[in-house]
Design a protein around this motif. Structure first.
Motif, PDB file in Angstrom:
ATOM      1  N   GLU A  26       0.832  -1.209   0.000  1.00 23.37           N
ATOM      2  CA  GLU A  26       0.000   0.000   0.000  1.00 23.37           C
ATOM      3  C   GLU A  26       0.865   1.258   0.000  1.00 23.37           C
ATOM      4  OE1 GLU A  26      -3.242   2.367   2.840  1.00 23.37           O
ATOM      5  OE2 GLU A  26      -2.692   0.297   3.321  1.00 23.37           O
ATOM      6  N   ALA A  27       1.860   1.305   0.887  1.00 25.93           N
ATOM      7  CA  ALA A  27       2.718   2.485   0.976  1.00 25.93           C
ATOM      8  C   ALA A  27       3.557   2.660  -0.291  1.00 25.93           C
ATOM      9  CB  ALA A  27       3.624   2.372   2.202  1.00 25.93           C
ATOM     10  N   LEU A  28       4.048   1.557  -0.835  1.00 32.39           N
ATOM     11  CA  LEU A  28       4.873   1.635  -2.038  1.00 32.39           C
ATOM     12  C   LEU A  28       4.078   2.154  -3.232  1.00 32.39           C
ATOM     13  CD1 LEU A  28       6.908  -1.653  -1.602  1.00 32.39           C
ATOM     14  CD2 LEU A  28       7.918   0.598  -2.048  1.00 32.39           C
ATOM     15  N   LEU A  29       2.893   1.605  -3.456  1.00 29.53           N
ATOM     16  CA  LEU A  29       2.112   2.052  -4.605  1.00 29.53           C
ATOM     17  C   LEU A  29       1.677   3.502  -4.429  1.00 29.53           C
ATOM     18  CD1 LEU A  29       0.876   1.394  -7.305  1.00 29.53           C
ATOM     19  CD2 LEU A  29      -1.158   0.553  -6.115  1.00 29.53           C
ATOM     20  N   ARG A  30       1.336   3.870  -3.218  1.00 29.63           N
ATOM     21  CA  ARG A  30       0.961   5.258  -2.951  1.00 29.63           C
ATOM     22  C   ARG A  30       2.095   6.209  -3.306  1.00 29.63           C
ATOM     23  NH1 ARG A  30       0.998   6.346   3.143  1.00 29.63           N
ATOM     24  NH2 ARG A  30       3.230   6.447   2.617  1.00 29.63           N
ATOM     25  N   ASP A  31       3.330   5.828  -2.979  1.00 23.73           N
ATOM     26  CA  ASP A  31       4.454   6.746  -3.162  1.00 23.73           C
ATOM     27  C   ASP A  31       5.159   6.595  -4.508  1.00 23.73           C
ATOM     28  OD1 ASP A  31       3.857   7.675  -0.663  1.00 23.73           O
ATOM     29  OD2 ASP A  31       5.435   6.554   0.361  1.00 23.73           O
ATOM     30  N   LEU A  32       5.072   5.426  -5.133  1.00 22.82           N
ATOM     31  CA  LEU A  32       5.704   5.220  -6.439  1.00 22.82           C
ATOM     32  C   LEU A  32       4.726   5.441  -7.589  1.00 22.82           C
ATOM     33  CD1 LEU A  32       7.831   1.965  -5.841  1.00 22.82           C
ATOM     34  CD2 LEU A  32       8.568   4.353  -5.670  1.00 22.82           C
ATOM     35  N   GLY A  33       3.447   5.546  -7.276  1.00 22.35           N
ATOM     36  CA  GLY A  33       2.423   5.548  -8.319  1.00 22.35           C
ATOM     37  C   GLY A  33       2.211   6.843  -9.049  1.00 22.35           C
ATOM     38  N   LYS A  34       2.929   7.893  -8.696  1.00 24.84           N
ATOM     39  CA  LYS A  34       2.890   9.160  -9.436  1.00 24.84           C
ATOM     40  C   LYS A  34       1.474   9.736  -9.526  1.00 24.84           C
ATOM     41  CE  LYS A  34       6.726   7.411 -12.242  1.00 24.84           C
ATOM     42  NZ  LYS A  34       7.177   7.005 -13.585  1.00 24.84           N
ATOM     43  N   GLY A  35       0.685   9.521  -8.485  1.00 25.53           N
ATOM     44  CA  GLY A  35      -0.652  10.089  -8.445  1.00 25.53           C
ATOM     45  C   GLY A  35      -1.687   9.375  -9.277  1.00 25.53           C
ATOM     46  N   ARG A  36      -1.311   8.266  -9.910  1.00 25.37           N
ATOM     47  CA  ARG A  36      -2.234   7.561 -10.795  1.00 25.37           C
ATOM     48  C   ARG A  36      -3.015   6.461 -10.084  1.00 25.37           C
ATOM     49  NH1 ARG A  36       0.992   5.404 -15.808  1.00 25.37           N
ATOM     50  NH2 ARG A  36      -1.109   5.203 -16.671  1.00 25.37           N
ATOM     51  N   PHE A  37      -2.623   6.156  -8.846  1.00 21.47           N
ATOM     52  CA  PHE A  37      -3.213   5.018  -8.153  1.00 21.47           C
ATOM     53  C   PHE A  37      -3.700   5.418  -6.763  1.00 21.47           C
ATOM     54  CE2 PHE A  37       0.063   3.608 -11.020  1.00 21.47           C
ATOM     55  CZ  PHE A  37      -0.505   2.541 -11.688  1.00 21.47           C
ATOM     56  N   GLN A  38      -4.827   4.839  -6.365  1.00 23.84           N
ATOM     57  CA  GLN A  38      -5.308   4.937  -4.998  1.00 23.84           C
ATOM     58  C   GLN A  38      -5.122   3.551  -4.380  1.00 23.84           C
ATOM     59  OE1 GLN A  38      -8.995   6.995  -2.605  1.00 23.84           O
ATOM     60  NE2 GLN A  38      -9.448   6.034  -4.557  1.00 23.84           N
ATOM     61  N   ALA A  39      -4.229   3.453  -3.402  1.00 24.22           N
ATOM     62  CA  ALA A  39      -3.832   2.158  -2.865  1.00 24.22           C
ATOM     63  C   ALA A  39      -4.516   1.868  -1.536  1.00 24.22           C
ATOM     64  CB  ALA A  39      -2.312   2.108  -2.685  1.00 24.22           C
ATOM     65  N   PHE A  40      -4.910   0.601  -1.365  1.00 25.08           N
ATOM     66  CA  PHE A  40      -5.535   0.133  -0.136  1.00 25.08           C
ATOM     67  C   PHE A  40      -4.929  -1.214   0.233  1.00 25.08           C
ATOM     68  CE2 PHE A  40      -8.604   2.476  -2.671  1.00 25.08           C
ATOM     69  CZ  PHE A  40      -9.090   3.422  -1.782  1.00 25.08           C
ATOM     70  N   ARG A  53      10.290  -4.012  -6.107  1.00 23.07           N
ATOM     71  CA  ARG A  53      10.595  -4.361  -7.497  1.00 23.07           C
ATOM     72  C   ARG A  53       9.308  -4.625  -8.274  1.00 23.07           C
ATOM     73  NH1 ARG A  53      14.950  -7.135  -5.002  1.00 23.07           N
ATOM     74  NH2 ARG A  53      13.787  -9.094  -4.959  1.00 23.07           N
ATOM     75  N   ARG A  54       8.387  -5.343  -7.658  1.00 20.75           N
ATOM     76  CA  ARG A  54       7.145  -5.671  -8.348  1.00 20.75           C
ATOM     77  C   ARG A  54       6.321  -4.420  -8.638  1.00 20.75           C
ATOM     78  NH1 ARG A  54       5.365 -11.149  -5.004  1.00 20.75           N
ATOM     79  NH2 ARG A  54       7.104 -12.413  -5.763  1.00 20.75           N
ATOM     80  N   ILE A  55       6.179  -3.597  -7.636  1.00 18.24           N
ATOM     81  CA  ILE A  55       5.321  -2.424  -7.789  1.00 18.24           C
ATOM     82  C   ILE A  55       5.964  -1.390  -8.707  1.00 18.24           C
ATOM     83  CG2 ILE A  55       4.323  -0.479  -6.518  1.00 18.24           C
ATOM     84  CD1 ILE A  55       3.772  -2.547  -4.267  1.00 18.24           C
ATOM     85  N   ALA A  56       7.290  -1.287  -8.667  1.00 22.72           N
ATOM     86  CA  ALA A  56       7.981  -0.389  -9.603  1.00 22.72           C
ATOM     87  C   ALA A  56       7.732  -0.823 -11.043  1.00 22.72           C
ATOM     88  CB  ALA A  56       9.475  -0.359  -9.299  1.00 22.72           C
ATOM     89  N   ILE A  69       4.913 -10.183 -13.902  1.00 25.65           N
ATOM     90  CA  ILE A  69       5.624  -9.428 -12.851  1.00 25.65           C
ATOM     91  C   ILE A  69       5.801 -10.288 -11.615  1.00 25.65           C
ATOM     92  CG2 ILE A  69       5.397  -7.532 -11.216  1.00 25.65           C
ATOM     93  CD1 ILE A  69       4.154  -5.877 -13.483  1.00 25.65           C
ATOM     94  N   GLY A  70       4.735 -10.981 -11.203  1.00 29.84           N
ATOM     95  CA  GLY A  70       4.843 -11.836 -10.028  1.00 29.84           C
ATOM     96  C   GLY A  70       5.829 -12.971 -10.234  1.00 29.84           C
ATOM     97  N   ALA A  71       5.819 -13.599 -11.414  1.00 28.80           N
ATOM     98  CA  ALA A  71       6.707 -14.729 -11.686  1.00 28.80           C
ATOM     99  C   ALA A  71       8.157 -14.298 -11.795  1.00 28.80           C
ATOM    100  CB  ALA A  71       6.275 -15.440 -12.960  1.00 28.80           C
ATOM    101  N   ASP A  72       8.429 -13.215 -12.525  1.00 28.44           N
ATOM    102  CA  ASP A  72       9.806 -12.786 -12.753  1.00 28.44           C
ATOM    103  C   ASP A  72      10.459 -12.266 -11.480  1.00 28.44           C
ATOM    104  OD1 ASP A  72       9.539 -13.463 -15.346  1.00 28.44           O
ATOM    105  OD2 ASP A  72       9.305 -11.431 -16.113  1.00 28.44           O
TER     106      ASP A  72
END
Length: 279
Positions: A133-147, A246-249, A271-274
């Motif tokens: 949640e914290a990673l997507l919120r901060d890496l998502g460049k404002g495009r995502f609302q994370a829960f 790595r996954r969320i990036a 992404i999950g597999a790699d």
């Protein structure tokens, strides 16, 4: 799909026990699951599970591979696609009044490129899903609302997890442990993506999410179970954080505006597999 093969597959899924096993394997798709994990999740005796897996494999709906000493059973997605297509297009003659209601929120040919709502689920919502949640919120460049949410009620944020987040520059104010039921109410936000980040969460029996979100299983070992000194435990939490980062990036860099749902699902699975192999 040929008639006799379809009839065999439908007959196999016509048994409640086999259908339950198949539904669980679908929640892990495209990854495989060991029989011991299936038996534990479904509370099945090993000999009963063995019969179900043998029948599913014989029908072509499930494949089995060996890694070291362990067998992994996985849904054969091509065979399953063929079966669903046979039911919808051959038996159902592709009638729009039968098919269209199944996908009221479908976003083909391309997903919109802003304001995605994303939910991460794990068992306790104390570390892995909180990291996500914290990673997507901060890496998502404002495009995502994370829960994030957990399948176990009454949990609290893990102090090692909070320390890792602080040390990596994340604001932890407002983060709290939540139960999955908070997001299953009639007026809840309709999610665009739902990810499970631990194996136990993927095995939980959850109702279908409204809006048919893209789903992914990005399971990681539970850092809360780490043993040893505080320094050794902190290292495990840091490694888990790094794997999710790595996954969320990779996820936030996907070209959402040009991907169909089918292509996007394939990217999410990849992404999950790699990244799991590199974790």
């Amino acid at each position: 799909m040929e008639l006799n093969r379809a009839a065999h597959a439908f007959a196999t899924l016509g048994h409640p026990g086999r259908l339950t096993v198949f539904r669980l394997l679908m929640r892990f798709a495209p990854k495989g699951v060991r029989p011991t994990e299936i038996a534990e999740a479904l509370d099945l005796k090993q000999n009963t599970l063995s019969h179900h897996l043998a029948d599913l494999t014989a029908s072509g709906l499930v494949s089995v591979t060996r890694h070291g000493r362990s067998l992994y059973y996985a849904v054969d997605l091509d065979a399953t696609e063929g079966l669903i297509g046979y039911l919808a297009l051959d038996v159902g003659r592709g009638r729009p009044d039968l098919i269209s209601p199944l996908f009221p929120e479908q976003k083909d040919p391309a997903m919109r490129d802003t304001d995605f709502d994303v939910l991460f689920i794990c068992s306790g919502n104390s570390a892995r899903s909180i990291f996500a949640e914290a990673l997507l919120r901060d890496l998502g460049k404002g495009r995502f609302q994370a829960f994030s949410a957990g399948t176990r009620p009454g949990t609290e944020l893990n102090p090692f997890a909070l320390d890792v987040l602080r040390r990596n520059g994340h604001d932890v104010k407002g983060l709290r442990s939540k139960h999955i039921s908070d997001f299953q109410k009639p007026d809840s936000i309709v999610m665009d993506f739902v990810f499970t980040v631990c194996d136990t969460a993927a095995a939980e029996e959850c109702p279908p999410w409204p809006g048919q979100p893209i789903t992914g299983h990005w399971g990681l070992p539970d850092p809360v179970k780490a043993t040893g000194t505080d320094a050794e435990k902190a290292l495990v939490f840091a490694q888990t954080y790094a794997a999710l980062r790595r996954r969320i990036a990779a996820f936030v860099e996907l070209p959402f505006e040009s991907l169909s749902r089918l292509s996007l699902q394939a990217r999410v699975d990849a992404i999950g597999a790699d990244t799991e192999a590199k974790a």
